[in-house]
Design an enzyme around this catalytic site. Structure first.
Site, short mmCIF file in Angstrom:
data_model
loop_
_atom_site.label_atom_id
_atom_site.label_comp_id
_atom_site.label_asym_id
_atom_site.label_seq_id
_atom_site.Cartn_x
_atom_site.Cartn_y
_atom_site.Cartn_z
N GLU A 91 -8.67 -5.50 0.74
CA GLU A 91 -7.51 -5.56 1.64
C GLU A 91 -6.25 -5.99 0.89
OE1 GLU A 91 -7.72 -4.34 4.48
OE2 GLU A 91 -9.84 -4.45 4.99
N ASN A 129 -3.12 -3.54 0.40
CA ASN A 129 -1.79 -3.94 0.90
C ASN A 129 -0.72 -3.81 -0.17
OD1 ASN A 129 -2.40 -4.56 3.52
ND2 ASN A 129 -2.46 -6.78 3.25
N ARG A 187 -3.73 2.33 10.27
CA ARG A 187 -4.39 1.12 9.80
C ARG A 187 -4.42 0.16 10.99
NH1 ARG A 187 -5.19 -0.11 4.54
NH2 ARG A 187 -4.22 -2.14 4.63
#
Lengths: 132, 112
Positions: A40, A44, A97
């Site tokens: 993650e 990001n 997302r």
């Protein structure tokens, strides 16, 4: 280690952290949680920090201490205007997302600290406790 | 990631294997959308038994397809998720809205 902001490197980051974490006393569940959190953070950086440009640099630092594993993911991308808002469960700048990136990092790690400055980049600092 | 698409009756079955992250999310989305467009009356059975890793990029694709399907009155079910994947599905809240079943026959019985 430092790598470019290309999607292939998300898996590379996971494998690197997992191999380091596997040397610690982590359960398989813990190991999977660390992998998701790292995935993650790096995703990001690529998607939001560098807006999918492949030329950005991402720095991944892993330190193993006696009681915890420390993972730092840092980019020099566009940064986050409002970190507090970005960390809210349903916040997402992309409808495909789920806005769950920070939720997973928070849920799966024992410590999460995010520092960001618009135009300068973002630093994600995570801790995972190791069993004694 | 490998994808296998099969259509029978009013069911579109998509079997996924490998790691579902941002690298493959776009292809995953395209394959699902194409299949659902080609079979506009079919329900979707997503077989995740071969998935070893999933993060929010993969979950986003699943949730996005679910939203499209319910608009058309179609149903989506998930089968075979390994415990590690099921945990992520649970934490994301997806299990509250999409049926997740241990086996394909369990999932198919919900579609009939």
């Amino acid at each position: 280690m430092e790598f470019t902001s290309v999607p292939d490197n998300v898996a590379l980051a996971r494998v690197t952290v997992a191999s380091m974490a596997a040397q610690s006393d982590l359960t398989l569940n813990d190991l999977e949680e660390v992998k998701v959190a790292v995935s993650e953070a790096v995703s990001n950086a690529i998607i939001h920090g560098y807006e999918t440009s492949p030329d950005g640099q991402i720095n991944l630092e892993i330190n193993r201490y006696e009681e915890f594993l420390e993972i730092v993911v840092q980019d020099e991308g566009k940064g986050i205007e409002d970190v507090q808002q970005a960390m809210e469960p349903t916040y997402s700048s992309d409808p495909e997302r789920m806005g769950l990136g920070f939720v997973f990092m928070q849920s799966f790690m024992d410590g999460l600290d995010v520092k960001s400055e618009p135009g300068r980049g973002t630093l994600v600092h995570m801790l995972k406790k190791l069993s004694k | 990631m490998n994808l296998k698409v099969k259509h029978y009756g009013n069911t579109l079955k998509v079997s996924v294997s490998g790691e579902l992250d941002m690298k493959v999310a776009e292809r995953f989305r395209q394959v699902l959308d194409r299949g659902l467009e080609q079979h506009p009356d079919s329900n979707l059975l997503l077989d995740l038994s071969g998935v070893s890793f999933i993060d929010s990029s993969g979950l986003g694709v699943i949730l996005g397809r679910y939203k499209k399907l319910i608009k058309d009155g179609r149903v989506m079910v998930i089968s075979g998720a390994r415990p590690v994947v099921e945990r992520i599905l649970e934490l994301s809240g997806i299990m509250k809205i999409i049926g997740v079943y241990p086996t394909e026959s369990d999932a198919l019985s919900q579609l009939s």
